[in-house]
Write a protein that holds these residues in place. Structure first.
Motif, PDB file in Angstrom:
ATOM      1  N   LEU A  55      11.809 -16.896 -14.950  1.00 10.10           N
ATOM      2  CA  LEU A  55      13.156 -16.816 -14.392  1.00 10.10           C
ATOM      3  C   LEU A  55      13.338 -17.819 -13.260  1.00 10.10           C
ATOM      4  N   GLN A  56      14.543 -18.380 -13.175  1.00  5.17           N
ATOM      5  CA  GLN A  56      14.885 -19.242 -12.048  1.00  5.17           C
ATOM      6  C   GLN A  56      15.298 -18.347 -10.880  1.00  5.17           C
ATOM      7  N   ASN A  57      15.137 -18.841  -9.653  1.00  3.44           N
ATOM      8  CA  ASN A  57      15.584 -18.080  -8.484  1.00  3.44           C
ATOM      9  C   ASN A  57      16.845 -18.709  -7.905  1.00  3.44           C
ATOM     10  N   ASP A  58      17.438 -18.032  -6.935  1.00  5.40           N
ATOM     11  CA  ASP A  58      18.699 -18.500  -6.355  1.00  5.40           C
ATOM     12  C   ASP A  58      18.559 -19.890  -5.746  1.00  5.40           C
ATOM     13  N   ALA A  59      17.420 -20.148  -5.105  1.00  3.09           N
ATOM     14  CA  ALA A  59      17.234 -21.433  -4.428  1.00  3.09           C
ATOM     15  C   ALA A  59      17.223 -22.587  -5.430  1.00  3.09           C
ATOM     16  N   SER A  60      16.511 -22.407  -6.547  1.00  2.00           N
ATOM     17  CA  SER A  60      16.446 -23.486  -7.540  1.00  2.00           C
ATOM     18  C   SER A  60      17.793 -23.680  -8.234  1.00  2.00           C
ATOM     19  N   LEU A  64      22.776 -26.897  -8.908  1.00  2.65           N
ATOM     20  CA  LEU A  64      24.239 -26.984  -8.877  1.00  2.65           C
ATOM     21  C   LEU A  64      24.738 -27.965  -7.826  1.00  2.65           C
ATOM     22  N   ASP A  65      23.948 -28.224  -6.811  1.00  4.15           N
ATOM     23  CA  ASP A  65      24.333 -29.259  -5.840  1.00  4.15           C
ATOM     24  C   ASP A  65      24.334 -30.631  -6.505  1.00  4.15           C
ATOM     25  N   ARG A  66      23.444 -30.800  -7.489  1.00  8.50           N
ATOM     26  CA  ARG A  66      23.381 -32.084  -8.198  1.00  8.50           C
ATOM     27  C   ARG A  66      24.367 -32.122  -9.367  1.00  8.50           C
ATOM     28  N   VAL A  88      31.053 -29.850 -13.856  1.00  7.29           N
ATOM     29  CA  VAL A  88      30.440 -30.941 -14.623  1.00  7.29           C
ATOM     30  C   VAL A  88      29.781 -30.384 -15.885  1.00  7.29           C
ATOM     31  N   LEU A  89      29.095 -29.269 -15.732  1.00  6.81           N
ATOM     32  CA  LEU A  89      28.424 -28.649 -16.874  1.00  6.81           C
ATOM     33  C   LEU A  89      29.428 -28.144 -17.904  1.00  6.81           C
ATOM     34  N   LEU A  90      30.493 -27.505 -17.423  1.00 12.47           N
ATOM     35  CA  LEU A  90      31.500 -26.975 -18.340  1.00 12.47           C
ATOM     36  C   LEU A  90      32.271 -28.098 -19.018  1.00 12.47           C
ATOM     37  N   SER A  91      32.522 -29.166 -18.289  1.00 12.27           N
ATOM     38  CA  SER A  91      33.226 -30.324 -18.874  1.00 12.27           C
ATOM     39  C   SER A  91      32.403 -30.938 -19.999  1.00 12.27           C
ATOM     40  N   ALA A  92      31.075 -30.927 -19.832  1.00  8.37           N
ATOM     41  CA  ALA A  92      30.208 -31.496 -20.864  1.00  8.37           C
ATOM     42  C   ALA A  92      30.327 -30.720 -22.180  1.00  8.37           C
ATOM     43  N   LEU A  93      30.618 -29.421 -22.060  1.00 12.26           N
ATOM     44  CA  LEU A  93      30.780 -28.604 -23.271  1.00 12.26           C
ATOM     45  C   LEU A  93      32.074 -28.930 -24.000  1.00 12.26           C
ATOM     46  N   HIS A  94      33.032 -29.506 -23.304  1.00 11.61           N
ATOM     47  CA  HIS A  94      34.310 -29.856 -23.921  1.00 11.61           C
ATOM     48  C   HIS A  94      34.421 -31.351 -24.193  1.00 11.61           C
TER      49      HIS A  94
END
Length: 527
Positions: free
Chosen positions: A29-34, A39-41, A46-52
Motif C-alpha cells: 500500500l502507498q501512504n499519504d506522504a508518497s 500528486l505534487d508532480r 493531469v491524470l484525469l485529463s490523460a484518461l480523456h
C-alpha cells in the motif's frame, strides 16, 4: 492497425505513463506522504485529463487507472473524491470498462475512508450515484460488476444507505425485485449475488431483504427449468448466503425446502443440480434453531428424498453419492437432526453406517465416515454429544448389526478395518472413534482390541501435521473416556490406560531422537 499499436506519445504523456506505471506497480500500500509527493508532480487534473486524451497511447489508460486507484485508497487521496463527483458520474457511464471500474472503486474508497460516513453518503445521494452503480452491476463486465457490488455493499454499511438500496416506494424502478423482473438471466444472477453479499452486513439489511421478500427471487430462479445454469448459479449463491448468515433460520422457508426435495427426487434433473440441492438442504438444517422454525415432517421428507437417492445410486461411487452423504452429515450435526435421523428416518442413518464400513467405494466410504462422525457428535459441544435414549439405542443397534452382517463380526473389528486403510480414510476414522468412545459400549469395544490402541498411540503411523493431530485427538478422547469410566477396574483396561497416557504426554508430533555426533571414516580419494 495504427490505433491498436498506439500513437507515439508526446514526451509529457510518455513521462506520465512511466511515472504512473511505476507508482501503480509499487508493492504493498502507498501512504499519504508518497501520494502527496506524486500528486505534487502530477496533479489529479493531469491524470484525469490523460484518461480523456484523444490520442491513444498503449497502456496509458490501464496505468493511470491503477495509479488513481492506489491514490484513492489512501486517506489523503480519498479526501479529494468529493471534489471529483462529476468525474465519477461520467466515469460510471463511460464506454471504457476500465474507467467504469475506477469510478466504482472510487465510490468504495470514499465510503471506506470517510471519517463522517453520513456526509460521504449524502454526497452520493446528491449526485444520484446509486442508480449508476446498479447499471454497472448489471451491464458491466465481470470486473466492473464486482467493483460496483463492493461499492453498493459499502453504502449498505450506513443506515441511510440501506434506505437508498431498499427504497420505501414499492414501484420504484431501482427496487431490486422490480429490476430483476425486467432483466436478463445474467443480470438477475448478479442481483442475487448482490443480495448474497448484502445479507451478512447487518440485521437492518436482513430485515429489509425479508420485508421485500427478496429471497423469493432465489426460489424463482432455482425453479426455472428453462435455464439450468442460471438455476444452478442461484442455488450456489443461496448456499453462500446461508453460510454467511448469523441466523440460519432466517433463510429457511418451507416452500424452499419442498422445492429442494422435489429436485433431489427428480431423476430427470442433472445430477450436479440434485447434489447442490441436497447440500443446500443440509446446510439449511445445520442450526438447532431450524427445527423450531420448520415442521419436522418437512425435514423427514428431505431425509427420505436423500436416502431414496442413495438407494437408487447404491452401487455407484460418484459425486452425487458423496454430496448426499455429506448433506446427511450436515443434518445430523445438530442434536435435533441426529435424533430425528436415528429415530424417525432410520433408513438414512442405516445407509450412512453401512457405507462408512464398505471399503469397495473409497470416496463414498470417506464421505460416510465423515457423516457418521457428525451424527455421533463430532461437531457438537461436549454436553450435546450424547443423544436421546432411543436414538442412542438405534445407533448402537445399527453399528452392531452392520458388524454382524460383515466379515468383521464386531464393532471393534469394523473400527480396526477402517484404521488400517489409506490415510484419508484413517483420518475420518479417528474422528468417528473420538466421539463413539463417549459411549460405554464402544469404549469397551475399542479397549478390547490392542491393535486399535497400538495404531492410535503410534507416533510413526501419520506423516502429515493434520494426520498426527487427528490421531492424537483420538488418543486423548479414548484416554479421557477411559479415565471417567468404570472399566479401569479391569486389569487389561488399566494397561491400556497406561499406554494411552504415555502417548498423550508425548504429544501429537513425532519426536526426533537425539543423535550423537559420529566420526565419518572413509577411504582417501586419489587422483
Amino acid at each position: 492497425m495504427e490505433e491498436e499499436r498506439g500513437a507515439t506519445p508526446s514526451p509529457e504523456l510518455a513521462q506520465l505513463l512511466e511515472a504512473s506505471s511505476e507508482f501503480a506497480s509499487f508493492p504493498g500500500l502507498q501512504n499519504d506522504a508518497s501520494v502527496k509527493e506524486f500528486l505534487d508532480r502530477y496533479p489529479l487534473q493531469v491524470l484525469l485529463s490523460a484518461l480523456h486524451s484523444e490520442i491513444y497511447v498503449a497502456g496509458l489508460e490501464d496505468s493511470v487507472v491503477s495509479c488513481l486507484d492506489k491514490i484513492f485508497s489512501t486517506k489523503y487521496g480519498a479526501s479529494s473524491i468529493p471534489n471529483l463527483m462529476s468525474f465519477l458520474q461520467a466515469g460510471l457511464q463511460a464506454t471504457s470498462e476500465t474507467i467504469k471500474w475506477l469510478a466504482c472503486r472510487a465510490v468504495c474508497h470514499l465510503m471506506d475512508m470517510a471519517d463522517d460516513k453520513g456526509a460521504a453518503l449524502q454526497i452520493i445521494i446528491d449526485h444520484n450515484i446509486y442508480p449508476l452503480l446498479l447499471n454497472c452491476l448489471i451491464d458491466g463486465n465481470e470486473r466492473t460488476s464486482a467493483a460496483s457490488l463492493d461499492a453498493i455493499k459499502s453504502i449498505a454499511q450506513h443506515p441511510q444507505g440501506i434506505a437508498i438500496i431498499f427504497p420505501a416506494n414499492a414501484e420504484d424502478p431501482i427496487q431490486l425485485k422490480n429490476l430483476a423482473a425486467r432483466s436478463s438471466s445474467l443480470a438477475r444472477i448478479r442481483i442475487l449475488a448482490l443480495i448474497t453479499k448484502l445479507y451478512p452486513v447487518s440485521d437492518q439489511v436482513v430485515k429489509a431483504i425479508h420485508d421485500w421478500n427478496l429471497l423469493s427471487l432465489f426460489e424463482t430462479e432455482i425453479n426455472n427449468g428453462k435455464d439450468p445454469l442460471t438455476s444452478l448459479s442461484a442455488m450456489e449463491l443461496l448456499y453462500e448466503l446461508v453460510e454467511s448468515s448469523n441466523d440460519a433460520t432466517l433463510p429457511l422457508r418451507p416452500t424452499l425446502l419442498q422445492l429442494l426435495i422435489d429436485i433431489i427426487s427428480n431423476s430427470s434433473v442433472n445430477s450436479i443440480f440434485r447434489s447442490r440441492a441436497a447440500l443446500l438442504g443440509g446446510r439449511l438444517l445445520t442450526s438447532a434453531d431450524a427445527y423450531t422454525a420448520i415442521d419436522q415432517s418437512v425435514v423427514a421428507r428431505l431425509l427420505s428424498g436423500i436416502s431414496g437417492k442413495l438407494v437408487e445410486l447404491e452401487s455407484q461411487n460418484n459425486d452425487e453419492v458423496e454430496a448426499a452423504l455429506e448433506s446427511l452429515g450436515l443434518i445430523g450435526a445438530t442434536n435435533q437432526g441426529a435424533n430425528l435421523m436415528l429415530t424417525s428416518s432410520r433408513d438414512a442413518a442405516k445407509l450412512v453406517v453401512e457405507a462408512a464400513f464398505d471399503r469397495h467405494h473409497r470416496g463414498k466410504q470417506q464421505a460416510a465416515l465423515l457423516a457418521l462422525g457428525s451424527i455421533c457428535g463430532a461437531d457438537r459441544s461436549e454436553d450435546k454429544i450424547i443423544l436421546s435414549e432411543k436414538a442412542e439405542g438405534c445407533l448402537k443397534h445399527l453399528i452392531y448389526t452392520t458388524a454382524a452382517n460383515s466379515s468383521k463380526l464386531t464393532p471393534s473389528g469394523l473400527l480396526l478395518s477402517v484404521l488400517k486403510q489409506e490415510p484419508e480414510v484413517r483420518l475420518a476414522s479417528y474422528r468417528v472413534i473420538a466421539v463413539l468412545v463417549t459411549r460405554q459400549w464402544c469404549l469397551a469395544e475399542v479397549c478390547s482390541r490392542q491393535d486399535i490402541i497400538s495404531i492410535v498411540t503410534d507416533q510413526h503411523i501419520e506423516t502429515t501435521k493434520h494426520g498426527m493431530e487427528a490421531r492424537h485427538d483420538c488418543c486423548v478422547a479414548i484416554n479421557r473416556a477411559l479415565l471417567a469410566s468404570s472399566l479401569l477396574h479391569d486389569a487389561t483396561a488399566a494397561g491400556v490406560a497406561g499406554k494411552l497416557q504415555e502417548a498423550v504426554k508425548r504429544g501429537p508430533y513425532l519426536a526426533k531422537k537425539h543423535v550423537e555426533a559420529q566420526p565419518a571414516v572413509g577411504t582417501m580419494e586419489r587422483f
